[in-house]
Design an enzyme around this catalytic site. Structure first.
Site, PDB file in Angstrom:
ATOM      1  N   ARG A  10       0.885  -1.299  -0.049  1.00  0.00           N
ATOM      2  CA  ARG A  10      -0.008  -0.026   0.096  1.00  0.00           C
ATOM      3  C   ARG A  10       0.875   1.480   0.075  1.00  0.00           C
ATOM      4  NH1 ARG A  10      -3.994  -2.019   5.032  1.00  0.00           N
ATOM      5  NH2 ARG A  10      -3.916  -4.046   4.270  1.00  0.00           N
ATOM      6  N   GLU A  36       2.559  -2.363  -4.071  1.00  0.00           N
ATOM      7  CA  GLU A  36       1.422  -3.217  -4.067  1.00  0.00           C
ATOM      8  C   GLU A  36       0.437  -1.978  -3.579  1.00  0.00           C
ATOM      9  OE1 GLU A  36      -1.788  -5.543  -2.031  1.00  0.00           O
ATOM     10  OE2 GLU A  36      -0.649  -3.690  -1.287  1.00  0.00           O
ATOM     11  N   ASP A  38      -4.311  -1.904  -3.745  1.00  0.00           N
ATOM     12  CA  ASP A  38      -5.462  -2.486  -3.896  1.00  0.00           C
ATOM     13  C   ASP A  38      -6.593  -1.616  -4.578  1.00  0.00           C
ATOM     14  OD1 ASP A  38      -4.854  -4.317  -1.634  1.00  0.00           O
ATOM     15  OD2 ASP A  38      -4.596  -2.094  -0.415  1.00  0.00           O
ATOM     16  N   HIS A  51      -7.851   0.015   0.130  1.00  0.00           N
ATOM     17  CA  HIS A  51      -7.733  -1.138   0.876  1.00  0.00           C
ATOM     18  C   HIS A  51      -9.441  -1.472   1.294  1.00  0.00           C
ATOM     19  CE1 HIS A  51      -7.504  -4.293   3.798  1.00  0.00           C
ATOM     20  NE2 HIS A  51      -6.714  -4.853   2.938  1.00  0.00           N
ATOM     21  N   GLU A 111      -3.558  -5.352  -6.873  1.00  0.00           N
ATOM     22  CA  GLU A 111      -4.476  -6.344  -6.151  1.00  0.00           C
ATOM     23  C   GLU A 111      -5.784  -5.843  -6.415  1.00  0.00           C
ATOM     24  OE1 GLU A 111      -4.123  -7.107  -1.913  1.00  0.00           O
ATOM     25  OE2 GLU A 111      -6.124  -8.144  -2.003  1.00  0.00           O
ATOM     26  N   LYS A 113      -9.374  -5.957  -5.415  1.00  0.00           N
ATOM     27  CA  LYS A 113      -9.764  -6.199  -3.903  1.00  0.00           C
ATOM     28  C   LYS A 113     -11.400  -6.330  -4.291  1.00  0.00           C
ATOM     29  CE  LYS A 113      -8.043  -5.653  -0.274  1.00  0.00           C
ATOM     30  NZ  LYS A 113      -7.256  -7.027   0.293  1.00  0.00           N
ATOM     31  N   ASP A 231       5.406  -3.391   4.756  1.00  0.00           N
ATOM     32  CA  ASP A 231       5.009  -1.627   4.879  1.00  0.00           C
ATOM     33  C   ASP A 231       6.064  -0.918   4.999  1.00  0.00           C
ATOM     34  OD1 ASP A 231       2.385  -2.777   5.313  1.00  0.00           O
ATOM     35  OD2 ASP A 231       2.710  -3.200   7.326  1.00  0.00           O
TER      36      ASP A 231
END
Ligand code: G3P
Ligand code: MG
Length: 243
Positions: A10, A36, A38, A51, A111, A113, A231
């Site tokens: 994120r 990465e 979402d 997210h 990703e 979601k 992270d």
């Protein structure tokens, strides 16, 4: 020298508000080679990077992403929940991140979601957007919704996909290949060195999440994973510099 991918989860979400442009920009400055994020879809079909399905935690608004129009969503403050210093951060669009990644030659793990809200048609929109930026070779798509990955592979067999999972799947490389995926996006608890080696023998790689402790990063690097999603990309940069 290792070619391990350092994916900022994120963005650099340990020190900046997750899934915001500042978190993405800072991740690159901290040594991330990949980001990465979402992706979800607004009521009017815009692809936005967030997210949670619910806007509450990161914007304070008690509504679903799926129920709000993009003009309204893109005005929300997505930084103050983390610190008042980030009050000007907004929820980015997928295009904003593709633009940054293209300029900085950063790899993206997008990703989808869609494990809870299905977002019909999101696969096609994501793929069309990636193609519009000609970034097919700089992207890997992943999802906990494996039906969605099958759809991605059907629409764009040239864009790699990774199956997201948390549990101890039995021979997940066989399962991944059976649905057209070539990467295992596994929780780090579900990764042992023998499995990484066996997966590699089948041409399947591991990108492992979410790994924040240097000792665990070292264990996974030694196990031979292809990428670590963290992270704290700065911590992984430091670990890699000592190898
Ligand atoms: O893609 C790895 C990781 O982001 C999956 O879990 O809940 O952080 O999206 P989550
Ligand atoms: Mg994610």
């Amino acid at each position: 020298m290792t070619t391990l991918m350092n994916y900022a989860h994120r963005g650099a979400s340990g020190n900046y508000p997750e899934n915001t442009m500042i978190a993405f920009e800072q991740a690159i400055k901290l040594g991330a080679t990949g980001i990465e994020t979402d992706v979800q879809m607004t009521k009017d079909g815009s692809l936005v990077l967030i997210h949670d399905e619910l806007l509450k935690r990161t914007t304070g608004v008690n509504a679903l992403v799926a129920d709000i129009r993009s003009d309204e969503l893109l005005q929300l403050d997505a930084g103050s929940w983390f610190s008042p210093a980030f009050k000007d951060e907004r929820i980015p669009t997928l295009e904003q991140l593709l633009d940054l990644a293209k300029r900085t030659q950063t790899f993206l793990n997008i990703e989808l979601k869609n494990g809870i809200v299905p977002y019909p048609g999101m696969e096609q929109k994501v793929i069309e957007t990636v193609r519009a930026y000609r970034m097919e070779d700089q992207v890997i798509l992943s999802s906990f919704n494996h039906y969605s990955l099958i759809e991605c592979n059907r629409l764009a067999p040239d864009i790699p996909t990774g199956i997201l999972y948390m549990e101890g799947l039995y021979r997940p490389w066989k399962y991944a290949l059976s649905i057209g995926a070539t990467a295992l996006h596994a929780s780090h608890y579900a990764v042992l060195p023998d499995w990484v080696a066996e997966a590699a023998g089948h041409g399947v790689i591991y990108n492992v999440f979410t790994v924040n402790e240097p000792a665990e990063m070292i264990r996974l690097i030694q196990a031979g994973v292809a990428g670590i999603i963290t992270d704290y990309p700065d911590r992984l940069t430091a670990v890699l510099s000592k190898l």
